[in-house]
Design a protein around this motif. Structure first.
Motif, short mmCIF file in Angstrom:
data_model
loop_
_atom_site.label_atom_id
_atom_site.label_comp_id
_atom_site.label_asym_id
_atom_site.label_seq_id
_atom_site.Cartn_x
_atom_site.Cartn_y
_atom_site.Cartn_z
N GLN A 58 6.55 -0.66 -12.54
CA GLN A 58 6.17 -1.80 -12.00
C GLN A 58 6.41 -2.03 -10.45
N ALA A 59 7.74 -1.77 -10.10
CA ALA A 59 8.35 -2.08 -8.86
C ALA A 59 7.59 -1.03 -7.84
N ASP A 60 7.34 0.06 -8.35
CA ASP A 60 6.56 0.94 -7.42
C ASP A 60 5.29 0.80 -7.12
N ALA A 61 4.74 0.36 -8.06
CA ALA A 61 3.08 -0.42 -8.00
C ALA A 61 3.32 -1.30 -6.83
N ARG A 62 3.97 -2.08 -7.22
CA ARG A 62 4.14 -3.12 -5.97
C ARG A 62 4.40 -2.69 -4.74
N GLN A 63 5.13 -1.94 -4.57
CA GLN A 63 5.67 -1.47 -3.20
C GLN A 63 4.33 -0.84 -2.69
N ASN A 64 3.54 0.23 -3.54
CA ASN A 64 2.51 0.71 -3.12
C ASN A 64 1.29 -0.34 -2.49
N LEU A 65 1.46 -1.45 -3.21
CA LEU A 65 0.43 -2.46 -2.95
C LEU A 65 0.70 -3.11 -1.50
N ALA A 66 2.07 -3.34 -1.44
CA ALA A 66 2.42 -4.00 -0.13
C ALA A 66 2.18 -3.04 0.90
N THR A 67 2.33 -1.68 0.82
CA THR A 67 1.99 -0.61 1.86
C THR A 67 0.41 -0.53 2.07
N ALA A 68 -0.35 -0.89 0.98
CA ALA A 68 -1.68 -0.73 1.19
C ALA A 68 -2.07 -1.93 1.78
N LYS A 69 -1.60 -2.99 1.59
CA LYS A 69 -1.96 -4.33 2.36
C LYS A 69 -1.66 -4.18 3.91
N ALA A 70 -0.38 -3.57 4.21
CA ALA A 70 -0.08 -3.49 5.72
C ALA A 70 -1.02 -2.45 6.35
N VAL A 71 -1.43 -1.28 5.57
CA VAL A 71 -2.40 -0.19 6.31
C VAL A 71 -3.82 -1.11 6.39
N GLU A 72 -4.19 -1.77 5.35
CA GLU A 72 -5.66 -2.56 5.60
C GLU A 72 -5.56 -3.47 6.81
N ARG A 73 -4.42 -4.17 6.99
CA ARG A 73 -4.44 -5.12 8.24
C ARG A 73 -4.20 -4.37 9.40
N THR A 74 -3.65 -3.09 9.45
CA THR A 74 -3.55 -2.49 10.71
C THR A 74 -4.62 -1.41 10.80
N ALA A 75 -5.54 -1.41 10.00
CA ALA A 75 -6.24 -0.25 10.24
C ALA A 75 -7.52 -0.62 11.02
N PRO A 76 -8.15 0.36 11.94
CA PRO A 76 -9.01 0.24 12.73
C PRO A 76 -10.33 -0.39 11.99
N ARG A 77 -11.23 -0.56 12.87
CA ARG A 77 -12.51 -1.46 12.05
C ARG A 77 -13.26 -0.41 11.25
N ALA A 78 -13.13 0.91 11.74
CA ALA A 78 -14.09 1.84 11.10
C ALA A 78 -13.29 2.52 9.85
N ASP A 79 -11.93 2.21 9.61
CA ASP A 79 -11.32 2.53 8.56
C ASP A 79 -11.18 1.51 7.54
N ARG A 80 -11.32 0.15 7.76
CA ARG A 80 -11.23 -0.83 6.94
C ARG A 80 -11.67 -0.74 5.66
N PRO A 81 -13.08 -0.10 5.54
CA PRO A 81 -13.62 -0.39 3.91
C PRO A 81 -12.69 0.67 3.10
N ALA A 82 -12.39 1.84 3.73
CA ALA A 82 -11.54 2.85 2.94
C ALA A 82 -10.07 1.99 2.50
N ALA A 83 -9.54 1.41 3.45
CA ALA A 83 -8.39 0.91 3.21
C ALA A 83 -8.46 -0.31 2.31
N ARG A 84 -9.77 -0.95 2.09
CA ARG A 84 -9.86 -2.13 1.29
C ARG A 84 -9.81 -1.52 0.09
N GLU A 85 -10.66 -0.49 -0.38
CA GLU A 85 -10.74 0.24 -1.64
C GLU A 85 -9.30 0.67 -1.99
#
Length: 107
Positions: A58-85
């Motif tokens: 559970q802790a690892d999954a939460r850490q991965n979620l935080a990383t995925a959210k950061a990547v989505e927020r900082t992704a270029p416009r073209a990469d946002r759909p993949a980051a959102r998924e």
């Protein structure tokens, strides 16, 4: 939390039935109680290990979620759909881990 193996479950059931019959006759063998307690202790130790592992997942999954959210927020416009998924997949893993932990804590 207890985590019985199949063999432990069978043996515990057999001992319980023996103890029940002896209780009806009012001559319970203390060895039966000790054997049941040993099985319960082993299952409790195994259950604690499994619960700790679930908390780690559970802790690892939460850490991965935080990383995925950061990547989505900082992704270029073209990469946002993949980051959102990727974020949605990480959220799903968190929900599954939380459900597994909750179910384990309830039993």
């Amino acid at each position: 939390m207890h985590s019985y193996t199949r063999a432990e479950n069978r043996e515990r059931g057999k001992l319980f039935r023996q103890g029940f019959r002896q209780a009806l006759a009012d001559c319970v063998d203390p060895e039966i109680r000790r054997k049941i307690e040993r099985i319960d202790e082993a299952a409790a130790a195994r259950g604690a290990q499994e619960l700790a592992a679930l908390h780690q997942v559970q802790a690892d999954a939460r850490q991965n979620l935080a990383t995925a959210k950061a990547v989505e927020r900082t992704a270029p416009r073209a990469d946002r759909p993949a980051a959102r998924e990727a974020r949605k997949a990480a959220e799903q893993r968190v929900r599954l881990a939380e459900r597994a932990v909750h179910k384990a804590e309830q039993s």
